[in-house]
Design a protein around this motif. Structure first.
Motif, PDB file in Angstrom:
ATOM      1  N   ALA A 172       0.827  -1.212   0.000  1.00 38.52           N
ATOM      2  CA  ALA A 172       0.000   0.000   0.000  1.00 38.52           C
ATOM      3  C   ALA A 172       0.862   1.262   0.000  1.00 38.52           C
ATOM      4  CB  ALA A 172      -0.932  -0.006   1.202  1.00 38.52           C
ATOM      5  N   ARG A 173       2.024   1.199   0.623  1.00 37.99           N
ATOM      6  CA  ARG A 173       2.941   2.342   0.614  1.00 37.99           C
ATOM      7  C   ARG A 173       3.520   2.563  -0.779  1.00 37.99           C
ATOM      8  NH1 ARG A 173       6.708   1.444   6.049  1.00 37.99           N
ATOM      9  NH2 ARG A 173       5.217   2.264   7.561  1.00 37.99           N
ATOM     10  N   LEU A 174       3.850   1.475  -1.449  1.00 38.06           N
ATOM     11  CA  LEU A 174       4.527   1.565  -2.745  1.00 38.06           C
ATOM     12  C   LEU A 174       3.556   1.716  -3.912  1.00 38.06           C
ATOM     13  CD1 LEU A 174       7.213  -1.226  -2.216  1.00 38.06           C
ATOM     14  CD2 LEU A 174       7.577   1.249  -2.148  1.00 38.06           C
ATOM     15  N   ALA A 175       2.343   1.222  -3.756  1.00 40.08           N
ATOM     16  CA  ALA A 175       1.353   1.270  -4.838  1.00 40.08           C
ATOM     17  C   ALA A 175       0.015   1.772  -4.303  1.00 40.08           C
ATOM     18  CB  ALA A 175       1.204  -0.114  -5.471  1.00 40.08           C
ATOM     19  N   PRO A 176      -0.035   3.051  -3.883  1.00 39.42           N
ATOM     20  CA  PRO A 176      -1.260   3.572  -3.269  1.00 39.42           C
ATOM     21  C   PRO A 176      -2.462   3.602  -4.218  1.00 39.42           C
ATOM     22  CG  PRO A 176       0.316   5.344  -3.694  1.00 39.42           C
ATOM     23  CD  PRO A 176       1.037   4.062  -3.937  1.00 39.42           C
ATOM     24  N   ASP A 177      -2.199   3.559  -5.534  1.00 41.28           N
ATOM     25  CA  ASP A 177      -3.296   3.595  -6.497  1.00 41.28           C
ATOM     26  C   ASP A 177      -3.912   2.225  -6.756  1.00 41.28           C
ATOM     27  OD1 ASP A 177      -2.915   6.304  -6.806  1.00 41.28           O
ATOM     28  OD2 ASP A 177      -1.579   6.093  -8.529  1.00 41.28           O
ATOM     29  N   ALA A 178      -3.269   1.182  -6.242  1.00 41.20           N
ATOM     30  CA  ALA A 178      -3.805  -0.161  -6.442  1.00 41.20           C
ATOM     31  C   ALA A 178      -5.083  -0.347  -5.628  1.00 41.20           C
ATOM     32  CB  ALA A 178      -2.772  -1.210  -6.032  1.00 41.20           C
ATOM     33  N   ARG A 179      -5.881  -1.321  -6.016  1.00 39.87           N
ATOM     34  CA  ARG A 179      -7.087  -1.645  -5.255  1.00 39.87           C
ATOM     35  C   ARG A 179      -6.776  -2.820  -4.337  1.00 39.87           C
ATOM     36  NH1 ARG A 179     -12.896  -4.091  -7.311  1.00 39.87           N
ATOM     37  NH2 ARG A 179     -13.832  -4.190  -5.226  1.00 39.87           N
ATOM     38  N   PHE A 180      -7.001  -2.612  -3.054  1.00 40.89           N
ATOM     39  CA  PHE A 180      -6.714  -3.638  -2.049  1.00 40.89           C
ATOM     40  C   PHE A 180      -8.015  -4.240  -1.535  1.00 40.89           C
ATOM     41  CE2 PHE A 180      -2.960  -1.124  -2.269  1.00 40.89           C
ATOM     42  CZ  PHE A 180      -1.910  -1.971  -1.956  1.00 40.89           C
ATOM     43  N   LEU A 181      -8.055  -5.563  -1.496  1.00 43.38           N
ATOM     44  CA  LEU A 181      -9.238  -6.263  -1.009  1.00 43.38           C
ATOM     45  C   LEU A 181      -8.940  -6.903   0.338  1.00 43.38           C
ATOM     46  CD1 LEU A 181     -10.482  -8.071  -4.253  1.00 43.38           C
ATOM     47  CD2 LEU A 181     -11.268  -5.894  -3.301  1.00 43.38           C
ATOM     48  N   GLY A 182      -9.618  -6.449   1.383  1.00 43.34           N
ATOM     49  CA  GLY A 182      -9.502  -7.060   2.694  1.00 43.34           C
ATOM     50  C   GLY A 182     -10.499  -8.201   2.831  1.00 43.34           C
ATOM     51  N   ARG A 183     -10.515  -8.789   4.007  1.00 40.25           N
ATOM     52  CA  ARG A 183     -11.384  -9.940   4.235  1.00 40.25           C
ATOM     53  C   ARG A 183     -12.854  -9.581   4.088  1.00 40.25           C
ATOM     54  NH1 ARG A 183      -9.443 -12.146   9.400  1.00 40.25           N
ATOM     55  NH2 ARG A 183      -7.621 -12.686   8.149  1.00 40.25           N
ATOM     56  N   ASP A 184     -13.200  -8.307   4.361  1.00 39.34           N
ATOM     57  CA  ASP A 184     -14.593  -7.883   4.270  1.00 39.34           C
ATOM     58  C   ASP A 184     -15.091  -7.889   2.823  1.00 39.34           C
ATOM     59  OD1 ASP A 184     -12.757  -5.844   3.783  1.00 39.34           O
ATOM     60  OD2 ASP A 184     -14.192  -4.261   4.261  1.00 39.34           O
ATOM     61  N   GLU A 185     -14.175  -7.686   1.873  1.00 43.55           N
ATOM     62  CA  GLU A 185     -14.560  -7.660   0.465  1.00 43.55           C
ATOM     63  C   GLU A 185     -14.298  -8.986  -0.245  1.00 43.55           C
ATOM     64  OE1 GLU A 185     -13.994  -3.820  -1.886  1.00 43.55           O
ATOM     65  OE2 GLU A 185     -12.432  -3.669  -0.351  1.00 43.55           O
ATOM     66  N   ALA A 186     -13.243  -9.669   0.163  1.00 42.00           N
ATOM     67  CA  ALA A 186     -12.881 -10.931  -0.488  1.00 42.00           C
ATOM     68  C   ALA A 186     -12.267 -11.857   0.549  1.00 42.00           C
ATOM     69  CB  ALA A 186     -11.908 -10.685  -1.638  1.00 42.00           C
ATOM     70  N   ASP A 187     -13.099 -12.676   1.155  1.00 37.36           N
ATOM     71  CA  ASP A 187     -12.649 -13.627   2.166  1.00 37.36           C
ATOM     72  C   ASP A 187     -12.040 -14.829   1.457  1.00 37.36           C
ATOM     73  OD1 ASP A 187     -12.250 -15.351   4.254  1.00 37.36           O
ATOM     74  OD2 ASP A 187     -14.273 -15.139   5.088  1.00 37.36           O
ATOM     75  N   LEU A 188     -10.754 -15.096   1.740  1.00 33.72           N
ATOM     76  CA  LEU A 188     -10.095 -16.211   1.062  1.00 33.72           C
ATOM     77  C   LEU A 188     -10.660 -17.570   1.479  1.00 33.72           C
ATOM     78  CD1 LEU A 188      -8.100 -13.905   0.305  1.00 33.72           C
ATOM     79  CD2 LEU A 188      -6.332 -15.643   0.274  1.00 33.72           C
ATOM     80  N   ALA A 189     -11.474 -17.592   2.523  1.00 32.43           N
ATOM     81  CA  ALA A 189     -12.173 -18.827   2.872  1.00 32.43           C
ATOM     82  C   ALA A 189     -13.348 -19.067   1.931  1.00 32.43           C
ATOM     83  CB  ALA A 189     -12.651 -18.777   4.323  1.00 32.43           C
ATOM     84  N   ASN A 190     -13.578 -18.138   1.005  1.00 34.09           N
ATOM     85  CA  ASN A 190     -14.621 -18.258  -0.019  1.00 34.09           C
ATOM     86  C   ASN A 190     -13.967 -18.089  -1.397  1.00 34.09           C
ATOM     87  OD1 ASN A 190     -16.782 -18.022  -1.779  1.00 34.09           O
ATOM     88  ND2 ASN A 190     -17.962 -16.658  -0.457  1.00 34.09           N
TER      89      ASN A 190
END
Length: 283
Positions: A18-36
């Motif tokens: 996030a520091r190096l690529a602030p324009d990227a889209r980051f998906l946390g568990r609330d948006e993309a749970d890897l258990a799904n």
């Protein structure tokens, strides 16, 4: 780096990304749970990015021994589903794996094609994830790394600084040897790999990336204390004196020449990374 979709938001590597690529889209568990896994694939197909980096994982090595189902979903099934979605879109996937895919025997640094042999559930699920990614038929790269540390989260550097300030004597395992790796260097390498793979669809494969020089946990601790201005006594102990639910590889040395050859990414000096982390923690 725009048009980049990154799985993970709060982990050590994700925070550095996030520091190096602030324009990227980051998906946390609330948006993309890897258990799904299906939801992860749907996120990729919906976003249609230029590349995907998976910086999320089930990393609780000991808990994985009794939570095999979740570890397999997160570390194997979800990356496999991501890889299939990326293959469908014709975009590269860059994925983080681990030295725990090896059995830790011997004293030689392992190359990417060395025989695998995980000692526990965590390593096995990470290896299964690698295999599912490779089988998906798209463009992919797996980065195996080791002993990750940063100024964030739970890691050896933060734990040692806390204990070193509290205690005058510490017993630390001295027969496990590997390359401590700054999360910031991992993040920079992942971004470089993603950019190169977007530019050249022939690039990809399995790569090792770990800090140099190789060191034992006990000697790593001594360096942490010295650079932090702490002076507890460090007593070397064997792994057998510190039993854990999951077995750890004794030899985590990784041959990192391939990533330098194919991507121009040098092996980082973890001592420089350690100084930066200590400076950040002290600020």
């Amino acid at each position: 780096m725009t048009d980049l979709l990154i799985f993970g938001r709060t982990g050590q590597v994700a925070l550095e990304l996030a520091r190096l690529a602030p324009d990227a889209r980051f998906l946390g568990r609330d948006e993309a749970d890897l258990a799904n896994p299906a939801a992860c694939a749907a996120s990729i197909l919906g976003a249609r990015p230029a590349a995907v980096i998976n910086a999320a994982a089930y990393t609780a090595v000991d808990r994985a021994e009794s939570d095999q189902g979740t570890a397999r979903l997160v570390n194997a099934e979800a990356p496999g589903a991501m890889a299939k979605a990326c293959a469908e879109l014709g975009i590269p996937l860059v994925h983080v794996s681990t030295d725990y895919v090896f059995d830790g025997s011997g004293a030689a640094a392992r190359a990417e094609n060395a025989p695998t042999g995980p000692l526990g559930v965590y390593g096995q699920t990470k290896l299964d994830g690698e295999r599912l990614i490779a089988a998906a038929g798209g463009q992919w790269a797996v980065m195996r790394t080791s002993w990750v540390f940063s100024a964030h989260g739970t890691n050896f550097v933060r734990t040692m600084r806390r204990l070193g300030a509290e205690r005058g004597r510490l017993t630390i395992v001295a027969d496990q040897v590997g390359g401590p790796t700054p999360a910031a260097d991992i993040a920079a390498a992942l971004l470089a790999m993603a950019r190169a793979m977007i530019a050249d669809p022939s690039k990809g494969g399995t790569y090792h990336f770990a800090g140099a020089p190789d060191v034992s946990w006990a000697d790593f601790a001594r360096e942490i204390f010295t650079r932090s201005g702490l002076s507890p006594q460090v007593v070397d102990i064997p792994t057998s004196a510190y039993p854990t639910p999951a077995r750890r590889p004794l030899n985590s040395r990784l041959d990192c020449s391939a990533i330098s050859r194919d991507f121009g990414i040098p092996r980082p000096d973890w001592r420089e990374g350690l100084d930066r982390v200590i400076q950040e923690l002290s600020a």
